[in-house]
Structure formats: C-alpha cells, structure tokens
Design a protein around this motif. Sequence first.
Motif, PDB file in Angstrom:
ATOM      1  N   CYS A   1      -4.187   0.886   1.074  1.00 25.85           N
ATOM      2  CA  CYS A   1      -3.198   1.158   0.043  1.00 25.85           C
ATOM      3  C   CYS A   1      -3.958   1.740  -1.144  1.00 25.85           C
ATOM      4  O   CYS A   1      -4.948   1.159  -1.597  1.00 25.85           O
ATOM      5  CB  CYS A   1      -2.493  -0.126  -0.385  1.00 25.85           C
ATOM      6  SG  CYS A   1      -1.210   0.138  -1.626  1.00 25.85           S
TER       7      CYS A   1
ATOM      8  N   GLY B   1      -3.780   3.026  -5.082  1.00 21.55           N
ATOM      9  CA  GLY B   1      -2.952   2.820  -6.260  1.00 21.55           C
ATOM     10  C   GLY B   1      -3.517   3.439  -7.519  1.00 21.55           C
ATOM     11  O   GLY B   1      -4.716   3.707  -7.613  1.00 21.55           O
TER      12      GLY B   1
ATOM     13  N   GLY C   1       0.425  -1.700 -12.861  1.00 26.71           N
ATOM     14  CA  GLY C   1       0.560  -0.754 -11.765  1.00 26.71           C
ATOM     15  C   GLY C   1       1.453   0.405 -12.150  1.00 26.71           C
ATOM     16  O   GLY C   1       2.497   0.211 -12.766  1.00 26.71           O
TER      17      GLY C   1
ATOM     18  N   ALA D   1       1.707   3.558  -6.170  1.00 27.82           N
ATOM     19  CA  ALA D   1       0.882   3.232  -5.008  1.00 27.82           C
ATOM     20  C   ALA D   1       1.361   4.028  -3.805  1.00 27.82           C
ATOM     21  O   ALA D   1       2.515   4.469  -3.754  1.00 27.82           O
ATOM     22  CB  ALA D   1       0.907   1.738  -4.713  1.00 27.82           C
TER      23      ALA D   1
ATOM     24  N   CYS E   1      -0.575  -1.865   1.575  1.00 27.02           N
ATOM     25  CA  CYS E   1       0.111  -2.136   0.318  1.00 27.02           C
ATOM     26  C   CYS E   1       0.747  -3.523   0.336  1.00 27.02           C
ATOM     27  O   CYS E   1       1.585  -3.822   1.188  1.00 27.02           O
ATOM     28  CB  CYS E   1       1.192  -1.083   0.056  1.00 27.02           C
ATOM     29  SG  CYS E   1       0.511   0.511  -0.452  1.00 27.02           S
TER      30      CYS E   1
ATOM     31  N   TRP F   1       3.304  -4.650  -4.936  1.00 23.28           N
ATOM     32  CA  TRP F   1       2.196  -3.722  -4.835  1.00 23.28           C
ATOM     33  C   TRP F   1       1.438  -3.575  -6.129  1.00 23.28           C
ATOM     34  O   TRP F   1       0.335  -3.025  -6.140  1.00 23.28           O
ATOM     35  CB  TRP F   1       2.715  -2.326  -4.442  1.00 23.28           C
ATOM     36  CG  TRP F   1       3.666  -1.746  -5.451  1.00 23.28           C
ATOM     37  CD1 TRP F   1       5.021  -1.873  -5.452  1.00 23.28           C
ATOM     38  CD2 TRP F   1       3.334  -1.003  -6.626  1.00 23.28           C
ATOM     39  NE1 TRP F   1       5.545  -1.244  -6.542  1.00 23.28           N
ATOM     40  CE2 TRP F   1       4.542  -0.688  -7.286  1.00 23.28           C
ATOM     41  CE3 TRP F   1       2.133  -0.545  -7.180  1.00 23.28           C
ATOM     42  CZ2 TRP F   1       4.593   0.063  -8.457  1.00 23.28           C
ATOM     43  CZ3 TRP F   1       2.167   0.200  -8.353  1.00 23.28           C
ATOM     44  CH2 TRP F   1       3.391   0.486  -8.985  1.00 23.28           C
ATOM     45  N   ASP F   2       2.007  -4.031  -7.249  1.00 19.93           N
ATOM     46  CA  ASP F   2       1.485  -3.676  -8.558  1.00 19.93           C
ATOM     47  C   ASP F   2       0.595  -4.746  -9.197  1.00 19.93           C
ATOM     48  O   ASP F   2       0.411  -4.762 -10.408  1.00 19.93           O
ATOM     49  CB  ASP F   2       2.631  -3.333  -9.502  1.00 19.93           C
ATOM     50  CG  ASP F   2       3.608  -4.483  -9.673  1.00 19.93           C
ATOM     51  OD1 ASP F   2       4.486  -4.377 -10.551  1.00 19.93           O
ATOM     52  OD2 ASP F   2       3.502  -5.463  -8.923  1.00 19.93           O
TER      53      ASP F   2
END
Length: 126
Positions: free
Chosen positions: A33, A35, A47, A50, A103, A107-108
């Motif tokens: 993943c 980002g 974030g 991504a 991911c 995801w952040d």
Amino acid sequence: QVQLVESGGGSVPAGGSLRLSCAGSGYRNNRYCMGWFRQAPGKEREGVAALSVSRGYTYYSDSVKDRFTISRDNSDKTLYLEMRSLKTEDTAMYYCAADPGGCPVPWDQPSVFDYWGQGTQVTVSS
C-alpha cells in the motif's frame, strides 16, 4: 529495505497546482500500500491519499477528494500525487509511505506504514 525519495514540492499561490513524485526501490512484491501523508507545523501527521498497488484501489481524505489524484507508474515504481486547486490549508510537509501488508482499514493511520521518505515541503500562499 524499501527506500522512498520525494520531490516536486514548492511554493504556489492558492488555486495553483503541483505534482509530487516519490521514487521507490527495494520492493519485494506488488502487495504494498502506497500512501501520501502530510504534516503541518503543530499538527499531527494525516493521511492524504493511498493506493493499493496490487488492486489499484485508491483512497482519499475528505479534505482533498476531487482535488488530488494519487497514481503510480508501475514500470519504474514512481508514486505521484497530482494536486489541483490548492488551498492555504494544504501547506505542509508531504511524505510518501509504504506498507508491505497492503492497505489497512483504516488506511490513514501513519503507524501502520513501515517505510517513509524524508518529505517535501508544499507551501500555498493566499
């Protein structure tokens, strides 16, 4: 060992555009993943976007959705962040990051990404 090097930052007026690049090496497979994160002075790292390399899925924070686009050139493994309609609140240090496990959900979260670049500064003036 994954190594990431960002470039493309700079100073632009509000409403302008920039494209950030992240040159990567040392990947072992395509399950990463990738980002983009940013950190403004006095604020936590957040974030921005991504991308799942194997699936092609993309994710964006609400603050940049419809203005920023994350993409990757798989031939040379360079990650990009195309930024349009920049606002003064987009001013921050921008970091590229890689997570070998794909991911995560959510995801952040910076803590789940194992590899980081040194960052590139983006300054948007009013």
